[in-house]
Write a protein that holds these residues in place. Sequence first.
Motif, PDB file in Angstrom:
ATOM      1  N   UNK A 245     -50.637   2.336  43.268  1.00 34.17           N
ATOM      2  CA  UNK A 245     -49.895   3.585  43.175  1.00 34.17           C
ATOM      3  C   UNK A 245     -49.761   4.212  44.559  1.00 34.17           C
ATOM      4  N   UNK A 246     -48.511   4.548  44.907  1.00 29.71           N
ATOM      5  CA  UNK A 246     -48.223   5.100  46.230  1.00 29.71           C
ATOM      6  C   UNK A 246     -46.927   5.879  46.140  1.00 29.71           C
ATOM      7  N   UNK A 250     -43.224   4.327  50.021  1.00 31.80           N
ATOM      8  CA  UNK A 250     -44.225   3.456  50.636  1.00 31.80           C
ATOM      9  C   UNK A 250     -44.641   2.314  49.710  1.00 31.80           C
ATOM     10  N   UNK A 251     -43.954   2.147  48.596  1.00 32.22           N
ATOM     11  CA  UNK A 251     -44.295   1.061  47.682  1.00 32.22           C
ATOM     12  C   UNK A 251     -43.817  -0.272  48.230  1.00 32.22           C
ATOM     13  N   UNK A 252     -44.650  -1.269  48.023  1.00 32.81           N
ATOM     14  CA  UNK A 252     -44.308  -2.630  48.411  1.00 32.81           C
ATOM     15  C   UNK A 252     -44.272  -3.500  47.163  1.00 32.81           C
ATOM     16  N   UNK A 273     -38.444  -0.566  50.311  1.00 28.25           N
ATOM     17  CA  UNK A 273     -37.164   0.142  50.359  1.00 28.25           C
ATOM     18  C   UNK A 273     -36.768   0.463  51.794  1.00 28.25           C
ATOM     19  N   UNK A 274     -35.481   0.752  52.037  1.00 24.18           N
ATOM     20  CA  UNK A 274     -35.036   1.097  53.397  1.00 24.18           C
ATOM     21  C   UNK A 274     -35.811   2.285  53.952  1.00 24.18           C
ATOM     22  N   UNK A 276     -37.151   3.970  58.227  1.00 21.14           N
ATOM     23  CA  UNK A 276     -37.071   3.736  59.665  1.00 21.14           C
ATOM     24  C   UNK A 276     -37.803   2.459  60.057  1.00 21.14           C
ATOM     25  N   UNK A 277     -37.236   1.652  60.964  1.00 17.66           N
ATOM     26  CA  UNK A 277     -37.826   0.354  61.307  1.00 17.66           C
ATOM     27  C   UNK A 277     -39.298   0.421  61.689  1.00 17.66           C
ATOM     28  N   UNK A 278     -39.708   1.466  62.458  1.00 18.66           N
ATOM     29  CA  UNK A 278     -41.101   1.506  62.889  1.00 18.66           C
ATOM     30  C   UNK A 278     -42.039   1.725  61.712  1.00 18.66           C
ATOM     31  N   UNK A 279     -41.598   2.502  60.700  1.00 15.74           N
ATOM     32  CA  UNK A 279     -42.442   2.754  59.530  1.00 15.74           C
ATOM     33  C   UNK A 279     -42.542   1.503  58.661  1.00 15.74           C
ATOM     34  N   UNK A 280     -41.409   0.796  58.512  1.00 16.68           N
ATOM     35  CA  UNK A 280     -41.420  -0.441  57.737  1.00 16.68           C
ATOM     36  C   UNK A 280     -42.341  -1.465  58.383  1.00 16.68           C
ATOM     37  N   UNK A 281     -42.309  -1.533  59.711  1.00 14.81           N
ATOM     38  CA  UNK A 281     -43.151  -2.506  60.407  1.00 14.81           C
ATOM     39  C   UNK A 281     -44.623  -2.212  60.172  1.00 14.81           C
ATOM     40  N   UNK A 282     -44.990  -0.931  60.162  1.00 16.90           N
ATOM     41  CA  UNK A 282     -46.393  -0.562  59.924  1.00 16.90           C
ATOM     42  C   UNK A 282     -46.840  -1.004  58.535  1.00 16.90           C
TER      43      UNK A 282
END
Length: 287
Positions: A245-246, A250-252, A273-274, A276-282
């Motif tokens: 649960x998130x 931020x769900x994967x 989900x789409x 910002x690139x830096x957040x997705x990378x984290x």
Amino acid sequence: VAPAAAVDVLIAGGGPAGLAAATSLAAEGLSVTLVERRGSAASFEPQRAYLYLLDVRGQRWTDAYNLTRDVRARGVSNDGYTITRAFPDKRGALVATPTLAIEATKVAIWTPRATFLDVFAAAAERAGAQLRYGCTLLALERGEGGVCALLDDGTRLAPKLILGCDGLDSRVRASLAEWCTADGGDAADFEPVRLGSPSAGLQYKMLLVPPSFELRNLSAPSSGNNANPLIQTVSRSGYTIPSIKAPENERLRLGLLPSADDSVPRTANVRTAPRPPHRAACLLDRF
């Protein structure tokens, strides 16, 4: 400089399009040379789509060259597998049969890319095409006698027809754009067309996993010193594993599609989900 060797067709790129074209043209009696930078048709490429779904449209071509049976023998039919949703909580694991939207999807076949290309390459060679793996098209030169292709092993070819099946960074398309500009034309005519897609913006990371591995069923009670019973996955089944649960952004989700071929690696896609690139990378770097 050695004279260029004449050939009817030069195909740059040994993916599905290049191999299908090589098969069709060679079957018509043309001399066909295909060049591909990878070492073999079945080379595993973790950065590429791992599984292909060969639907009724693609099967019209494979039927014409008697390949559908070969693909089906090394793939999984769309109506012949289950999907297990393995939740990271007490909901445990739920097994379901995929919903088939239309009747035609039942005959579709899931096939690993490496297996798919292996079948296509064998068909191209049987038709008489020359497949040159580990070979790259370096340049195309225009002259009074036509176009000359320079390969990275020093070979020079004089093809009557060149097919650029070499992807987004196509050497063939780049050469056409340069010639168009030199002739006073608009190089934008050779730019790839970008179309909208429902999946545009999704962030994902591909993971290499064994054909079979274990999942823990958290809905089943543990006994004694034993933890919750394990689920042994099988390659011919699909799996989806949502994150704990998130917040929605931020769900994967980890997804595995079915594969019948245990001789090639299996991959899992982590999708989110789409954002910002830096957040997705984290988020994806957790894996």
